[in-house]
Design an enzyme around this catalytic site. Structure first.
Site, PDB file in Angstrom:
ATOM      1  N   ARG A  47       0.848  -1.203   0.000  1.00 41.30           N
ATOM      2  CA  ARG A  47       0.000   0.000   0.000  1.00 41.30           C
ATOM      3  C   ARG A  47       0.879   1.247   0.000  1.00 41.30           C
ATOM      4  O   ARG A  47       0.640   2.190  -0.740  1.00 41.30           O
ATOM      5  CB  ARG A  47      -0.970   0.011   1.198  1.00 41.30           C
ATOM      6  CG  ARG A  47      -1.708   1.341   1.338  1.00 41.30           C
ATOM      7  CD  ARG A  47      -3.037   1.269   2.083  1.00 41.30           C
ATOM      8  NE  ARG A  47      -3.047   0.343   3.204  1.00 41.30           N
ATOM      9  CZ  ARG A  47      -2.435   0.513   4.372  1.00 41.30           C
ATOM     10  NH1 ARG A  47      -1.746   1.622   4.600  1.00 41.30           N
ATOM     11  NH2 ARG A  47      -2.509  -0.402   5.310  1.00 41.30           N
ATOM     12  N   TYR A  99     -15.879  17.014 -16.015  1.00 39.99           N
ATOM     13  CA  TYR A  99     -16.251  15.602 -15.993  1.00 39.99           C
ATOM     14  C   TYR A  99     -17.333  15.371 -14.927  1.00 39.99           C
ATOM     15  O   TYR A  99     -17.183  15.804 -13.783  1.00 39.99           O
ATOM     16  CB  TYR A  99     -14.992  14.779 -15.686  1.00 39.99           C
ATOM     17  CG  TYR A  99     -15.260  13.301 -15.586  1.00 39.99           C
ATOM     18  CD1 TYR A  99     -15.637  12.570 -16.709  1.00 39.99           C
ATOM     19  CD2 TYR A  99     -15.147  12.630 -14.377  1.00 39.99           C
ATOM     20  CE1 TYR A  99     -15.893  11.217 -16.620  1.00 39.99           C
ATOM     21  CE2 TYR A  99     -15.396  11.266 -14.284  1.00 39.99           C
ATOM     22  CZ  TYR A  99     -15.775  10.577 -15.411  1.00 39.99           C
ATOM     23  OH  TYR A  99     -16.026   9.235 -15.314  1.00 39.99           O
ATOM     24  N   ASP A 171      -6.806  19.037 -14.480  1.00 42.57           N
ATOM     25  CA  ASP A 171      -7.139  17.696 -14.983  1.00 42.57           C
ATOM     26  C   ASP A 171      -6.682  17.656 -16.436  1.00 42.57           C
ATOM     27  O   ASP A 171      -7.284  18.283 -17.302  1.00 42.57           O
ATOM     28  CB  ASP A 171      -8.655  17.476 -14.857  1.00 42.57           C
ATOM     29  CG  ASP A 171      -9.092  16.081 -15.303  1.00 42.57           C
ATOM     30  OD1 ASP A 171      -8.351  15.451 -16.086  1.00 42.57           O
ATOM     31  OD2 ASP A 171     -10.177  15.640 -14.881  1.00 42.57           O
ATOM     32  N   LYS A 196      -7.721   6.575 -19.585  1.00 45.94           N
ATOM     33  CA  LYS A 196      -7.957   7.121 -20.909  1.00 45.94           C
ATOM     34  C   LYS A 196      -6.676   7.044 -21.756  1.00 45.94           C
ATOM     35  O   LYS A 196      -6.236   5.968 -22.051  1.00 45.94           O
ATOM     36  CB  LYS A 196      -8.497   8.547 -20.784  1.00 45.94           C
ATOM     37  CG  LYS A 196      -9.555   8.717 -19.659  1.00 45.94           C
ATOM     38  CD  LYS A 196     -10.845   7.966 -19.901  1.00 45.94           C
ATOM     39  CE  LYS A 196     -11.763   7.886 -18.693  1.00 45.94           C
ATOM     40  NZ  LYS A 196     -12.122   9.158 -18.069  1.00 45.94           N
TER      41      LYS A 196
HETATM   42  C1  LIG Z   1     -12.622   9.616 -16.826  1.00 41.79           C
HETATM   43  C2  LIG Z   1     -12.274  10.932 -16.313  1.00 41.79           C
HETATM   44  C3  LIG Z   1     -12.067  11.146 -14.943  1.00 41.79           C
HETATM   45  C4  LIG Z   1     -12.262  10.049 -13.913  1.00 41.79           C
HETATM   46  O1  LIG Z   1     -11.330   9.014 -14.074  1.00 41.79           O
HETATM   47  P1  LIG Z   1     -11.644   7.467 -13.702  1.00 41.79           P
HETATM   48  O2  LIG Z   1     -10.384   6.789 -14.060  1.00 41.79           O
HETATM   49  O3  LIG Z   1     -12.833   7.055 -14.515  1.00 41.79           O
HETATM   50  O4  LIG Z   1     -11.958   7.441 -12.244  1.00 41.79           O
HETATM   51  C5  LIG Z   1     -11.701  12.414 -14.530  1.00 41.79           C
HETATM   52  N1  LIG Z   1     -11.559  13.431 -15.414  1.00 41.79           N
HETATM   53  C6  LIG Z   1     -11.750  13.257 -16.739  1.00 41.79           C
HETATM   54  C7  LIG Z   1     -11.559  14.418 -17.651  1.00 41.79           C
HETATM   55  C8  LIG Z   1     -12.124  12.023 -17.231  1.00 41.79           C
HETATM   56  O5  LIG Z   1     -12.334  11.870 -18.542  1.00 41.79           O
END
Ligand SMILES: *Cc1c(COP(=O)(O)O)cnc(C)c1O
Length: 380
Positions: A47, A99, A171, A196
């Site tokens: 962890r 998001y 982000d 992604k």
């Molecule tokens: C998918 C996404 C998230 C969240 O990520 P997860 O891996 O699904 O928890 C946050 N910000 C953006 C822009 C995203 O496309």
């Protein structure tokens, strides 16, 4: 080192001192033997640290031009760790077009714990200072925004955040460090859903943070260890493998994205096409200044502007898969109003442009002719 070399080698010297394997071993272990109490070789429990995760975390720091990387079990777990830096009474200013899951985490979990959020449009940065007071601690930015592809000027906001001694978090999921490097533009924290583009193959769920400042890194490492939302070593291996082709994948995503955006704009049944590469996109100049390319994410609405017109197209697509998520090698199509953004109330959603006919495309790296032919037959 320049970016492409960093994507392959950054932070990865001597990943296997025993056999010299080129890729790091997947250390599928929860614990590590000690010669005497406390006498370990740098890892004691997975962890708090795992060697495969450490290689990935170093690679992330390298490609984002940061000093410290952290990997979590999902993008939202990474955002959750950032928000745990704050206490009741603190205030955060966030983009209003973001998001859906981030919005849900902010409003349904952290608002209840006493943190106050202001959701505002940031296409123009002059309005932001009006929301800053002595309780304000952070500005949260997503650019390009999801799903409206608004572009926010990171450097201009970093001037404001520095002036008021606030953290600026970006982000960077849509742009990836290949296209945009927020730490170089003055941000303090970069966040990714590695699910992604970084992973890139739709086979893993993971989130990341990258920072430059050591004190901030220590606080976040403490939260990572103390709250425990970590990812497993197999997933770290997969994302590390994904990062090694990030630059060439992104080049193709950008090329295909441009071709698809131009095709959609020329289609008589299409109303609006949202893609930052168009010269008449409201913040095209900022996109050109802070991004190396315009990416493969595109949203569009139909002239008919009904839910049915969107559903008809989505049901007919064959090469594009109707699915949540984005950023993989395969092209995906989604319906924000009912899928990714269903957790945002309709009044809020429509205000930002997420109408019922809006379709979001994650343009993959297939042949552009096949993608356009697929859209042609589906839109009719
Ligand atoms: C998918 C996404 C998230 C969240 O990520 P997860 O891996 O699904 O928890 C946050 N910000 C953006 C822009 C995203 O496309």
């Amino acid at each position: 080192m320049k970016f492409n070399t960093k994507a392959i080698h950054g932070g990865q010297e001597n990943v296997d001192p025993v056999y010299g394997s080129v890729m790091p071993p997947i250390y599928q272990t929860s614990t590590y033997s000690q010669s005497t109490p406390g006498g370990h070789k740098g890892f004691e429990y997975s962890r708090s640290g795992n060697p495969t995760r450490t290689v990935l975390e170093n690679s992330l720091a390298s490609i984002e031009n940061g000093n410290f990387g952290l990997a979590f079990g999902s993008g939202l777990a990474a955002i959750d760790a950032v928000l745990k830096l704050f206490k009741p009474g603190d205030e955060i200013i966030s983009t209003n077009d973001l998001y859906g899951g981030s919005y849900r985490l902010f409003t349904r979990i952290f608002e209840g714990l006493g943190i106050k959020f202001h959701f505002i449009g940031m296409r123009e940065t002059d309005g932001i200072e009006a929301y800053i007071n002595e309780n304000t601690k952070m500005i949260w930015v997503e650019t390009p925004t999801n799903p409206m592809m608004n572009i926010i000027d990171i450097e201009a906001i970093s001037v404001i955040s520095k002036k008021h001694d606030l953290l600026l978090a970006v982000d960077n999921t849509f742009a990836t460090p290949y296209l945009q490097q927020p730490l170089d533009l003055g941000a303090d924290i970069v966040m990714h859903s590695a699910t992604k583009y970084l992973g890139g193959h739709s086979d893993v769920v993971m989130g990341n943070l990258v920072v430059k400042d050591e004190k901030l890194a220590e606080k976040l490492y403490f939260i990572q260890k103390a709250s425990g939302a970590i990812c497993g070593p197999q997933d770290c291996f997969l994302v590390l493998r994904g990062i090694k082709t990030l630059h060439i994948r992104m080049q193709r995503h950008c090329e295909n994205g441009e071709a698809v955006a131009k095709f959609l704009r020329s289609h008589p049944k299409v109303e609006n096409v949202y893609w930052p590469g168009f010269e008449d996109h409201p913040n095209h100049d900022i996109a050109k200044k802070q991004m190396k390319g315009f990416g493969g994410m595109i949203s569009f609405s139909t002239k008919e502007n009904t839910l049915k017109s969107a559903t008809d197209i989505l049901e007919k697509l064959k090469v594009f898969t109707l699915a949540e998520s984005l950023g993989g090698v395969e092209s995906l199509a989604g319906h924000p109003a009912s899928m990714t953004h269903a957790s945002i109330p309709k009044e809020e959603r429509v205000k930002t442009g997420v109408v019922d006919s809006l379709i979001r495309l994650s343009v993959g790296i297939e042949d552009e002719e096949d993608l356009i032919a697929d859209l042609k037959q589906a839109i009719g």
